[in-house]
Each structure stands twice: as structure tokens, then as C-alpha cells.
Design an enzyme around this catalytic site. Structure first.
Site, PDB file in Angstrom:
ATOM      1  N   LEU A  12      14.096  -8.132 -54.227  1.00 56.88           N
ATOM      2  CA  LEU A  12      13.342  -9.376 -54.023  1.00 56.88           C
ATOM      3  C   LEU A  12      13.692 -10.056 -52.704  1.00 56.88           C
ATOM      4  O   LEU A  12      13.196 -11.131 -52.402  1.00 56.88           O
ATOM      5  CB  LEU A  12      13.591 -10.339 -55.189  1.00 56.88           C
ATOM      6  CG  LEU A  12      13.200  -9.784 -56.569  1.00 56.88           C
ATOM      7  CD1 LEU A  12      13.526 -10.790 -57.667  1.00 56.88           C
ATOM      8  CD2 LEU A  12      11.713  -9.426 -56.617  1.00 56.88           C
ATOM      9  N   GLY A  13      14.549  -9.433 -51.894  1.00 55.48           N
ATOM     10  CA  GLY A  13      14.963 -10.040 -50.631  1.00 55.48           C
ATOM     11  C   GLY A  13      13.982  -9.791 -49.505  1.00 55.48           C
ATOM     12  O   GLY A  13      12.886  -9.267 -49.705  1.00 55.48           O
ATOM     13  N   ASP A  36      16.957  -6.461 -59.088  1.00 62.08           N
ATOM     14  CA  ASP A  36      17.625  -7.552 -58.364  1.00 62.08           C
ATOM     15  C   ASP A  36      18.490  -8.295 -59.366  1.00 62.08           C
ATOM     16  O   ASP A  36      18.298  -8.155 -60.588  1.00 62.08           O
ATOM     17  CB  ASP A  36      16.599  -8.509 -57.733  1.00 62.08           C
ATOM     18  CG  ASP A  36      17.150  -9.238 -56.514  1.00 62.08           C
ATOM     19  OD1 ASP A  36      16.708  -8.951 -55.385  1.00 62.08           O
ATOM     20  OD2 ASP A  36      18.044 -10.108 -56.687  1.00 62.08           O
ATOM     21  N   ILE A  37      19.421  -9.093 -58.846  1.00 61.86           N
ATOM     22  CA  ILE A  37      20.245  -9.922 -59.735  1.00 61.86           C
ATOM     23  C   ILE A  37      19.471 -11.160 -60.172  1.00 61.86           C
ATOM     24  O   ILE A  37      19.757 -11.762 -61.189  1.00 61.86           O
ATOM     25  CB  ILE A  37      21.570 -10.318 -59.050  1.00 61.86           C
ATOM     26  CG1 ILE A  37      22.590 -10.799 -60.078  1.00 61.86           C
ATOM     27  CG2 ILE A  37      21.354 -11.337 -57.943  1.00 61.86           C
ATOM     28  CD1 ILE A  37      23.992 -10.943 -59.530  1.00 61.86           C
ATOM     29  N   TYR A 143      31.097  -9.767 -42.800  1.00 58.61           N
ATOM     30  CA  TYR A 143      29.866  -8.977 -42.920  1.00 58.61           C
ATOM     31  C   TYR A 143      30.025  -7.650 -42.174  1.00 58.61           C
ATOM     32  O   TYR A 143      29.755  -6.568 -42.720  1.00 58.61           O
ATOM     33  CB  TYR A 143      28.702  -9.785 -42.341  1.00 58.61           C
ATOM     34  CG  TYR A 143      27.354  -9.098 -42.365  1.00 58.61           C
ATOM     35  CD1 TYR A 143      26.658  -8.921 -43.555  1.00 58.61           C
ATOM     36  CD2 TYR A 143      26.751  -8.661 -41.180  1.00 58.61           C
ATOM     37  CE1 TYR A 143      25.412  -8.311 -43.572  1.00 58.61           C
ATOM     38  CE2 TYR A 143      25.503  -8.060 -41.186  1.00 58.61           C
ATOM     39  CZ  TYR A 143      24.837  -7.887 -42.380  1.00 58.61           C
ATOM     40  OH  TYR A 143      23.592  -7.290 -42.387  1.00 58.61           O
TER      41      TYR A 143
HETATM   42  N1  LIG Z   1      17.361  -8.896 -42.725  1.00 56.74           N
HETATM   43  C1  LIG Z   1      17.951  -8.416 -41.644  1.00 56.74           C
HETATM   44  O1  LIG Z   1      17.686  -8.885 -40.531  1.00 56.74           O
HETATM   45  C2  LIG Z   1      18.939  -7.278 -41.773  1.00 56.74           C
HETATM   46  C3  LIG Z   1      19.415  -6.667 -40.601  1.00 56.74           C
HETATM   47  C4  LIG Z   1      20.331  -5.628 -40.708  1.00 56.74           C
HETATM   48  C5  LIG Z   1      20.748  -5.190 -41.966  1.00 56.74           C
HETATM   49  N2  LIG Z   1      20.271  -5.814 -43.088  1.00 56.74           N
HETATM   50  C6  LIG Z   1      20.776  -5.345 -44.373  1.00 56.74           C
HETATM   51  O2  LIG Z   1      19.701  -4.982 -45.237  1.00 56.74           O
HETATM   52  C7  LIG Z   1      20.016  -5.290 -46.599  1.00 56.74           C
HETATM   53  C8  LIG Z   1      18.947  -6.178 -47.211  1.00 56.74           C
HETATM   54  O3  LIG Z   1      18.828  -7.335 -46.409  1.00 56.74           O
HETATM   55  P1  LIG Z   1      17.787  -8.509 -46.743  1.00 56.74           P
HETATM   56  O4  LIG Z   1      17.492  -9.159 -45.445  1.00 56.74           O
HETATM   57  O5  LIG Z   1      16.673  -8.026 -47.579  1.00 56.74           O
HETATM   58  O6  LIG Z   1      18.740  -9.470 -47.596  1.00 56.74           O
HETATM   59  P2  LIG Z   1      18.292 -10.709 -48.534  1.00 56.74           P
HETATM   60  O7  LIG Z   1      19.449 -11.646 -48.568  1.00 56.74           O
HETATM   61  O8  LIG Z   1      16.960 -11.221 -48.119  1.00 56.74           O
HETATM   62  O9  LIG Z   1      18.135  -9.983 -49.948  1.00 56.74           O
HETATM   63  C9  LIG Z   1      19.228  -9.487 -50.664  1.00 56.74           C
HETATM   64  C10 LIG Z   1      18.838  -9.399 -52.126  1.00 56.74           C
HETATM   65  O10 LIG Z   1      19.979  -8.931 -52.848  1.00 56.74           O
HETATM   66  C11 LIG Z   1      20.043  -9.620 -54.087  1.00 56.74           C
HETATM   67  N3  LIG Z   1      21.426  -9.586 -54.577  1.00 56.74           N
HETATM   68  C12 LIG Z   1      22.497 -10.322 -54.180  1.00 56.74           C
HETATM   69  N4  LIG Z   1      23.576  -9.988 -54.896  1.00 56.74           N
HETATM   70  C13 LIG Z   1      23.209  -9.015 -55.753  1.00 56.74           C
HETATM   71  C14 LIG Z   1      23.880  -8.255 -56.729  1.00 56.74           C
HETATM   72  N5  LIG Z   1      25.182  -8.455 -57.011  1.00 56.74           N
HETATM   73  N6  LIG Z   1      23.194  -7.328 -57.420  1.00 56.74           N
HETATM   74  C15 LIG Z   1      21.877  -7.118 -57.180  1.00 56.74           C
HETATM   75  N7  LIG Z   1      21.175  -7.820 -56.266  1.00 56.74           N
HETATM   76  C16 LIG Z   1      21.830  -8.746 -55.558  1.00 56.74           C
HETATM   77  C17 LIG Z   1      19.566 -11.036 -53.757  1.00 56.74           C
HETATM   78  O11 LIG Z   1      19.110 -11.701 -54.946  1.00 56.74           O
HETATM   79  C18 LIG Z   1      18.441 -10.749 -52.747  1.00 56.74           C
HETATM   80  O12 LIG Z   1      17.180 -10.645 -53.397  1.00 56.74           O
HETATM   81  C19 LIG Z   1      21.432  -5.917 -46.549  1.00 56.74           C
HETATM   82  O13 LIG Z   1      22.401  -4.919 -46.766  1.00 56.74           O
HETATM   83  C20 LIG Z   1      21.533  -6.412 -45.128  1.00 56.74           C
HETATM   84  O14 LIG Z   1      22.876  -6.492 -44.713  1.00 56.74           O
HETATM   85  C21 LIG Z   1      19.385  -6.837 -43.010  1.00 56.74           C
END
Ligand SMILES: NC(=O)c1ccc[n+]([C@@H]2O[C@H](COP(=O)([O-])OP(=O)(O)OC[C@H]3O[C@@H](n4cnc5c(N)ncnc54)[C@H](O)[C@@H]3O)[C@@H](O)[C@H]2O)c1
Length: 318
Positions: A12-13, A36-37, A143
Site C-alpha cells: 500500500l506504499g 501490508d501491515i 536507513y
Molecule cells: N520511494 C522511494 O523514493 C524509494 C527509493 C529507494 C528505495 N526505496 C525502497 O523501496 C521500498 C518501498 O518504498 P516505498 O516508497 O513504497 O515506502 P512507503 O513508506 O511508501 O511504503 C512502505 C509500506 O510498508 C508498510 N509496512 C511498514 N512496516 C511493515 C511491516 N512490518 N510489515 C508489512 N508492511 C509494513 C507500510 O504500511 C507501507 O505501506 C523500501 O524498501 C524503500 O526503502 C524507496
């Protein structure tokens, strides 16, 4: 080349909400299980299966992987850089225990794993321009520490247990479907909302802070293409550098002004986020990804800006 049912954690992220439609298009709607959590928003109309999975709970993960016959896990659950720095202990637990459990579930059930690493896996002693695929990785954020350790763990599971692990070092991602989850590059998303709604934006990074960025359609396509690549072509099992554009806040503001001439930007610098940004690469050398599995970005600054503004305008009804 993994086929079969796909499980997306953290679906959902910011990334998951656009990765899921991309995967459904590539593999068919029934092939993707979201998890998702948190619960999906009421009336979200999410097609297909949704499972409540806390990645820090190995038994829950294994049960869902077995019940759905999952063959590939896209592991998106994590805390992002800015939020992680506020709660480092929680970040370690979610980012490390979460990935360890995903790799264990994959090992026990014979699934492949996609791991999203980040430009945050580099640090202040890394060469900042054309950052090589193999170079110094000494991040000074929790991070970044979890991303380097995560890359190493993926490498370990690939070589020790034969788990099909694949990953990307993603730059800051720009998108319009779901708001970003608390990263250092979030300014590059917020700026569009503020430009369209208020005609001005207060940026938390210095005007000349140059960072690698990518438009979300390129990022989700890269993930799908990497996971579909012939395993024998992959020389990297921790995470590939990928790059699309290397931009500063003032360059992004100037591009937005081509569409919204009255737009103005001011700077109210957050020292914590500025320090994180100053420790990250300005541009990545992604030649290994280009050679091994044909990576090519489609969106540069101009194409991304035009598409973001068009999409947000139609969403705001303007
Ligand atoms: N968005 C960026 O710009 C970016 C860039 C580089 C890497 N990333 C990596 O990509 C991945 C996803 O990023 P994003 O931007 O979608 O993050 P986000 O924060 O938008 O989404 C993360 C999701 O993980 C869920 N979550 C948190 N803890 C949890 C748990 N214990 N169990 C299950 N779900 C859980 C949250 O509810 C959320 O929906 C991450 O590993 C992030 O580090 C993102």
C-alpha cells in the site's frame, strides 16, 4: 525466470501502489497477492487477494507464501530514510528482521526475492558522481546501514542457499498515485502538489542539492524487467545501480515554471535531511544494469515533469 504467484509486501506504499498494477499487467490479475501491515483504505476497490502481513512475523509470512503458492516476493515493506532516522531502533527491526524473514520464507518455500535497495546504501566517502556499481559503502544513516546489510544478506542467501535474489539501488522516486512515505527525496513529489495548489513551495533542501531521481513508471518497469531477466545474465545479486535523471531543486522548479510560469520556490532547509542528501550520490553509473539485462530509462526531467503535471491536473479536475 520466475513465474507463478507474486506476493508484494508493503503493497500500500508509494512503490507498491504502482508496482501492483504493473505486475498485474505483466502477469495477470490473479497472479498478484497484495499484503501490508495496514488495512487498505475503505472503498479502494483493490482487485485480487489482500493479506494482512507483518513482515517482522516469520510464521505469518510463511503461512501466506505457502497458502498462495508464492514463487516471487517483491519486498516493499520498510521504513524510509527520514522516518528511520527519527526511530532508528524500529527501523532496524522492520528493515532487517523484515528482509531476513522474507529471505527465510523464500529459502524454505523456494521463492525468488526482489529487494529494493537505495542510493542511501552509499555514504559520504563514496564517489558522488557516476558512482560505480562496486565502490565504498559506508552510509551514516540507519536507513543506509539497513540497505547495505540487506544487500549483503541477499548476496549471502543467493550464494549460500541458491535463493534467486535480485535487487535495484533505486534513486529518489517521483510519483503521483500514493504520497511518499518519509524519504529525503520527498521534496521532488511535494513540489508538484504545492505548485498546482498554491503556486509556491518551501523546499527543505538547498537549491543546488543534486540527487539521482527516477519517475515511478521507469522504476516499476525496471523491477519487472529485472525479475523477468534470464538468471544466467545476472552478474549482480545484491542490487544493481539504476539511474534516470540527476537533478537539483532549482532545476526542477525551472522545469515546472515552463508549465506554471507564476510558480515560485523558497528554501527552508532542514539540517537533518540536508545532511542525509549531502551523503548520497549525485548520479549513479548504471552500466552493469544496461549490459546485463538491458536497462533503459524512458523519462528524463522534461518528460517526467510534463507527465506529473498532466496527471495531477486531471486528478484535481483542472
Ligand atoms: N520511494 C522511494 O523514493 C524509494 C527509493 C529507494 C528505495 N526505496 C525502497 O523501496 C521500498 C518501498 O518504498 P516505498 O516508497 O513504497 O515506502 P512507503 O513508506 O511508501 O511504503 C512502505 C509500506 O510498508 C508498510 N509496512 C511498514 N512496516 C511493515 C511491516 N512490518 N510489515 C508489512 N508492511 C509494513 C507500510 O504500511 C507501507 O505501506 C523500501 O524498501 C524503500 O526503502 C524507496
Amino acid at each position: 525466470m520466475p513465474t507463478g504467484t507474486i506476493l508484494v509486501t508493503g503493497a500500500l506504499g508509494q512503490i507498491g501502489s504502482e508496482l501492483v498494477p504493473e505486475l498485474k499487467q505483466r502477469k495477470g490479475g490473479d497472479a498478484v497477492v497484495l499484503s501490508d501491515i495496514k488495512a487498505p483504505p475503505a472503498g479502494a476497490g483493490l482487485e485480487g487477494a489482500f493479506e494482512h502481513v507483518d513482515c517482522t512475523d516469520l510464521n505469518q509470512l510463511i503461512e501466506v507464501v505457502r497458502r498462495h503458492g508464492v514463487t516471487t516476493i517483491y519486498h516493499m515493506a520498510a521504513l524510509l530514510s527520514a522516518v528511520a532516522e527519527e526511530r532508528p531502533q524500529v527501523a532496524w527491526q522492520i528493515n532487517m528482521a523484515g528482509l531476513y524473514n522474507v529471505l527465510e520464507a523464500a529459502r524454505q518455500c523456494g521463492a525468488a526475492v526482489f529487494f529494493p535497495s537505495s542510493i542511501g546504501a552509499f555514504g559520504p566517502t563514496t564517489p558522488r558522481d557516476h558512482t560505480p556499481q562496486v565502490t565504498i559503502q559506508r552510509p551514516n544513516t540507519i536507513y543506509g546501514v539497513t540497505k547495505v546489510a540487506g544487500e549483503l544478506l541477499c548476496d549471502y542467501y543467493a550464494h549460500r542457499f541458491g535463493v534467486d535474489t535480485r535487487g535495484l539501488r533505486l534513486p529518489g522516486l517521483i510519483s503521483y498515485v500514493t504520497p511518499p512515505g518519509g524519504g529525503t527525496t520527498d521534496y521532488a513529489v511535494e513540489i508538484f502538489y504545492h505548485a498546482l495548489r498554491y503556486g509556491r513551495y518551501n523546499c527543505f533542501l538547498e537549491p543546488d542539492t543534486r540527487l539521482d531521481m527516477m519517475y515511478m513508471p521507469d522504476a516499476t518497469r525496471a523491477m519487472g524487467e529485472l525479475m523477468d531477466a534470464e538468471p544466467g545474465r545476472l552478474s549482480v545479486r545484491n542490487a544493481y545501480n539504476v539511474s534516470a535523471m540527476s537533478i537539483t531543486p532549482q532545476e526542477l522548479a525551472a522545469e515546472i515554471r515552463k508549465h506554471i510560469p507564476e510558480f515560485t520556490i523558497a528554501y527552508d532547509v532542514d539540517p537533518v535531511l540536508q545532511a542525509i542528501a549531502d551523503s548520497w550520490p549525485r548520479s549513479l553509473d548504471d552500466s552493469a544494469a544496461r549490459q546485463d539485462w538491458g536497462w533503459q530509462p524512458c523519462y528524463d526531467l522534461a518528460a517526467m515533469t510534463a507527465d506529473m503535471i498532466a496527471k495531477l491536473k486531471s486528478r484535481f479536475g483542472g
